[in-house]
Design a protein around this motif. Sequence first.
Motif, short mmCIF file in Angstrom:
data_model
loop_
_atom_site.label_atom_id
_atom_site.label_comp_id
_atom_site.label_asym_id
_atom_site.label_seq_id
_atom_site.Cartn_x
_atom_site.Cartn_y
_atom_site.Cartn_z
N ARG A 84 46.54 27.64 46.99
CA ARG A 84 46.92 28.74 47.88
C ARG A 84 45.87 29.86 47.88
N LYS A 85 45.40 30.21 46.69
CA LYS A 85 44.55 31.40 46.56
C LYS A 85 43.24 31.25 47.33
N LEU A 86 42.49 30.20 47.08
CA LEU A 86 41.19 30.03 47.74
C LEU A 86 41.36 29.86 49.25
N SER A 87 42.41 29.17 49.67
CA SER A 87 42.67 28.99 51.09
C SER A 87 42.96 30.34 51.76
N LEU A 88 43.77 31.16 51.10
CA LEU A 88 44.12 32.47 51.66
C LEU A 88 42.88 33.34 51.83
N ILE A 89 42.06 33.41 50.80
CA ILE A 89 40.86 34.25 50.85
C ILE A 89 39.90 33.77 51.93
N ILE A 94 37.48 34.44 57.58
CA ILE A 94 37.23 33.83 58.89
C ILE A 94 37.79 34.67 60.03
N PHE A 95 39.08 35.08 59.92
CA PHE A 95 39.64 35.83 61.04
C PHE A 95 39.01 37.21 61.17
N SER A 96 38.66 37.83 60.05
CA SER A 96 38.06 39.16 60.09
C SER A 96 36.67 39.12 60.72
N ALA A 97 35.88 38.14 60.33
CA ALA A 97 34.53 38.02 60.88
C ALA A 97 34.57 37.68 62.37
N GLY A 98 35.46 36.76 62.74
CA GLY A 98 35.57 36.37 64.14
C GLY A 98 35.98 37.52 65.04
N SER A 99 36.92 38.33 64.57
CA SER A 99 37.40 39.46 65.37
C SER A 99 36.35 40.57 65.44
N PHE A 183 36.46 44.21 60.77
CA PHE A 183 35.74 43.72 59.58
C PHE A 183 36.38 44.19 58.27
N LEU A 184 37.22 45.22 58.33
CA LEU A 184 37.78 45.82 57.12
C LEU A 184 38.55 44.85 56.22
N PRO A 185 39.34 43.91 56.77
CA PRO A 185 40.10 43.02 55.89
C PRO A 185 39.26 42.21 54.90
N ILE A 186 37.98 42.05 55.19
CA ILE A 186 37.12 41.33 54.24
C ILE A 186 37.13 42.04 52.89
N ALA A 189 39.58 40.61 50.47
CA ALA A 189 39.30 39.29 49.91
C ALA A 189 38.59 39.36 48.56
N VAL A 190 37.71 40.34 48.38
CA VAL A 190 36.91 40.41 47.15
C VAL A 190 37.77 40.68 45.91
N PRO A 191 38.56 41.77 45.86
CA PRO A 191 39.40 41.98 44.67
C PRO A 191 40.47 40.90 44.51
#
Length: 466
Positions: A84-89, A94-99, A183-186, A189-191
């Motif tokens: 779950r974790k790696l898939s979620l991140i 992907i969606f943040s970069a695309g938008s 782009f902010l949601p990225i 993902a890091v923490p």
Amino acid sequence: MASISDVIDSHNKLTPRQLILVGTVTVGVMFDFFDFFLLGFIVSIIGKTWHLTVGIITLLIILNGIGIIIGGFLWGYISDRIGRKLSLISSIVIFSAGSGMMAATPFGMWQMLGVLRVIVGFGVAGVFTIAFPYITEFVPSKKRGFNTALGAVFVPAGTFIGSSLAAFASPVIGWRGIALVSFLPILIAVPAYFFLKESPRWLVSKGRINEAKESIAWAVYESPDKVDIDTSAAVKKKFSYKEVFKYKRSLVSSWLVNLGTQSGSYTLTLFATLLLVLLYHITAAYAAYLFIWISLSAIVARFVFARFLIDKIGRLASGLICSFGGAFFLIMAALFASVQVGSLSLFYFLYYPAYFLIEAAWAPTTVYGSEVWPQAVRGSGWGSSYGFGGIGKTVAPLGMALALGTSLTLSKGSLKDAFTIGKLLPAFGVVAGLVALAGVGYILGREMKDKTLEEVEASLESTAGQ
């Protein structure tokens, strides 16, 4: 040996780490749909200058839906394979970069927007597919309904942010500036990668027992060597997607529930500002302002059902109220659209209860959809139902567009001149009919309220094939 539920349920309240996990996933889902529904606000801004027809706008909306369909089916399978974790991140990135990349779209190149919207839809489907099983597998049984539904509760907060930016910030930073905010949601993902742990139930299902104990210990503030759990649920055979189809009742009911919920929520949200511009001949910014209040009602709706109903009267009863009630008020909005109340018509005011109930439906939909599958295929099962529901994201908007007239543009008069009530009723009738299908799904479903996931598993296995 104790089951995972026994260990997690021994704590009456969520621990701070469980709360952080739920909060992180919830914020991820919120920005997930800020990015997703951003298209609705952007096309209301660029529609006139880019000379976009309703047909082109609908195509962009449908491309969003295609990304959702592909992503729903694939991300569920991916999360059952890699966790779950790696898939979620990955899906957040992907969606943040695309938008965010929409900001670089050259003037008039709606085709590029279309490609990016497929990418956004694919990433969005990943977050939504993974978020709810992830929470479901980490929280106590008695808290499962509310905390799982929290991810859905704050989705309208994303549309609220989008409508607020469109209403107040677009004159200053433009639509490209609004897109850059995506782009902010990225940053989430890091923490999340360094702090969150993998689902202990998924780890057990893969035979990674020591890691599962560490994950449980992290969640409940215990030492891993004191976590003694039953490992009989470890899966020894190779996973196959076709396992999903063994659970026919879960499949049919959850697919119908998602089809109805997504058809109504998606269409009413993405077409809201466009309809307000056409109906009242107002600016896109003012239409976005009017939608702020509608989006706030959606937050209240989801919270009310998540907090007070799905754990009290159950997932099925809550879903029935939302689906059939939402369909009823949607028809009423179409029937009484010509009745004026001050400067607005009853359409706007009847849109509220319709939107309220259809948005509230996400609370039972996400909880029911993520808990009605056994552990080995929970991600794939929920993902398949979410992916199938994405069909509603193409059928419902297409019906709406055909009724509006695909050649209509935002610069051609008001809805009263170009669109009669006789056309509005069939358009909303299609959406209402699809919304009502969710009610049929709940009638065919089975109640999982107050059951541990081990009890759910036993019930599903005893009726597999039926």
